[in-house]
Design a protein around this motif. Structure first.
Motif, PDB file in Angstrom:
ATOM      1  N   GLY A 159       0.846  -1.187   0.000  1.00 28.38           N
ATOM      2  CA  GLY A 159       0.000   0.000   0.000  1.00 28.38           C
ATOM      3  C   GLY A 159       0.876   1.229   0.000  1.00 28.38           C
ATOM      4  N   THR A 160       0.620   2.152  -0.919  1.00 32.60           N
ATOM      5  CA  THR A 160       1.464   3.332  -1.017  1.00 32.60           C
ATOM      6  C   THR A 160       0.695   4.516  -1.577  1.00 32.60           C
ATOM      7  OG1 THR A 160       3.493   4.254  -1.997  1.00 32.60           O
ATOM      8  CG2 THR A 160       2.314   2.611  -3.289  1.00 32.60           C
ATOM      9  N   ASP A 161       1.087   5.696  -1.134  1.00 29.43           N
ATOM     10  CA  ASP A 161       0.524   6.921  -1.685  1.00 29.43           C
ATOM     11  C   ASP A 161       1.344   7.395  -2.888  1.00 29.43           C
ATOM     12  OD1 ASP A 161       2.777   7.672  -0.275  1.00 29.43           O
ATOM     13  OD2 ASP A 161       1.776   9.166   0.954  1.00 29.43           O
ATOM     14  N   TYR A 179      -5.801   0.022  -8.029  1.00 29.51           N
ATOM     15  CA  TYR A 179      -5.062  -1.176  -7.655  1.00 29.51           C
ATOM     16  C   TYR A 179      -4.297  -1.651  -8.873  1.00 29.51           C
ATOM     17  CZ  TYR A 179      -4.225  -5.250  -4.653  1.00 29.51           C
ATOM     18  OH  TYR A 179      -3.654  -6.201  -3.843  1.00 29.51           O
ATOM     19  N   ALA A 185      -4.300   7.182   4.819  1.00 28.79           N
ATOM     20  CA  ALA A 185      -4.209   5.722   4.905  1.00 28.79           C
ATOM     21  C   ALA A 185      -2.736   5.340   5.063  1.00 28.79           C
ATOM     22  CB  ALA A 185      -4.795   5.067   3.663  1.00 28.79           C
ATOM     23  N   GLU A 186      -2.497   4.308   5.829  1.00 27.53           N
ATOM     24  CA  GLU A 186      -1.133   3.907   6.144  1.00 27.53           C
ATOM     25  C   GLU A 186      -0.480   3.142   4.999  1.00 27.53           C
ATOM     26  OE1 GLU A 186       0.716   0.864   9.347  1.00 27.53           O
ATOM     27  OE2 GLU A 186      -0.705   2.330  10.118  1.00 27.53           O
ATOM     28  N   ASN A 187       0.756   3.543   4.648  1.00 23.58           N
ATOM     29  CA  ASN A 187       1.540   2.750   3.709  1.00 23.58           C
ATOM     30  C   ASN A 187       1.891   1.438   4.398  1.00 23.58           C
ATOM     31  OD1 ASN A 187       1.431   4.779   1.806  1.00 23.58           O
ATOM     32  ND2 ASN A 187       3.436   5.599   2.301  1.00 23.58           N
ATOM     33  N   HIS A 229      -3.377   1.758  -4.006  1.00 23.12           N
ATOM     34  CA  HIS A 229      -3.122   3.199  -3.959  1.00 23.12           C
ATOM     35  C   HIS A 229      -3.757   3.732  -2.684  1.00 23.12           C
ATOM     36  CE1 HIS A 229      -2.743   3.423  -8.629  1.00 23.12           C
ATOM     37  NE2 HIS A 229      -2.390   2.243  -8.157  1.00 23.12           N
ATOM     38  N   THR A 230      -2.944   4.223  -1.754  1.00 22.54           N
ATOM     39  CA  THR A 230      -3.460   4.777  -0.504  1.00 22.54           C
ATOM     40  C   THR A 230      -3.489   6.297  -0.607  1.00 22.54           C
ATOM     41  OG1 THR A 230      -1.287   4.876   0.525  1.00 22.54           O
ATOM     42  CG2 THR A 230      -2.549   2.843   0.838  1.00 22.54           C
TER      43      THR A 230
END
Length: 128
Positions: A17-19, A45, A67-69, A62-63
């Motif tokens: 999960g990543t921004d 996604y 939202a937490e990576n 995609h955060t």
């Protein structure tokens, strides 16, 4: 060559999960040669494939908005609700209750007793 289905109770998917999905793709693609395609069933996604693989083995979520990576593994199970109940019985916690995606995939996120987050899932039903 037919692809063999993963065995139940094995790690058979992972998620990052990543921004910054472009940055993650650049990093992991450069490091491991992974290839990325947009998931046709889920906006935000990306599916991850390995060189020589015939099917994706993970995804980038995609955060945004605080939202937490994260990076976590997911285990294929026969029954997500039963796995959640057993995890709680063994001292774990359910972080995200069993959820059914539009595709029919069912998943939940759990914490082990030490607080490590992981997921469990069952794939969507196979069309007849």
């Amino acid at each position: 060559m037919a692809m063999e289905a993963p065995a139940y109770d094995t790690v058979s998917w992972f998620q990052i999960g990543t921004d910054d999905s472009e940055g993650a793709q650049s990093f992991y693609g450069g490091l491991f040669g992974w290839k990325f395609t947009l998931d046709p069933d889920s906006d935000g996604y990306d599916l991850i494939g390995y060189p020589g693989s015939t099917a994706p083995s993970g995804g980038i979520a995609h955060t945004a908005g605080g939202a937490e990576n994260h990076a976590m593994f997911l285990v294929l199970v026969k029954d997500v609700k039963a796995a959640c109940a057993q995890a709680e019985k063994l001292g774990g916690k359910v972080a995200v209750e069993p959820t059914t995606a539009a595709s029919g995939l069912v998943f939940a996120y759990l914490h082990d007793p030490a607080g490590n987050r992981f997921g469990v899932f069952t794939p969507p039903p196979v069309p007849a």
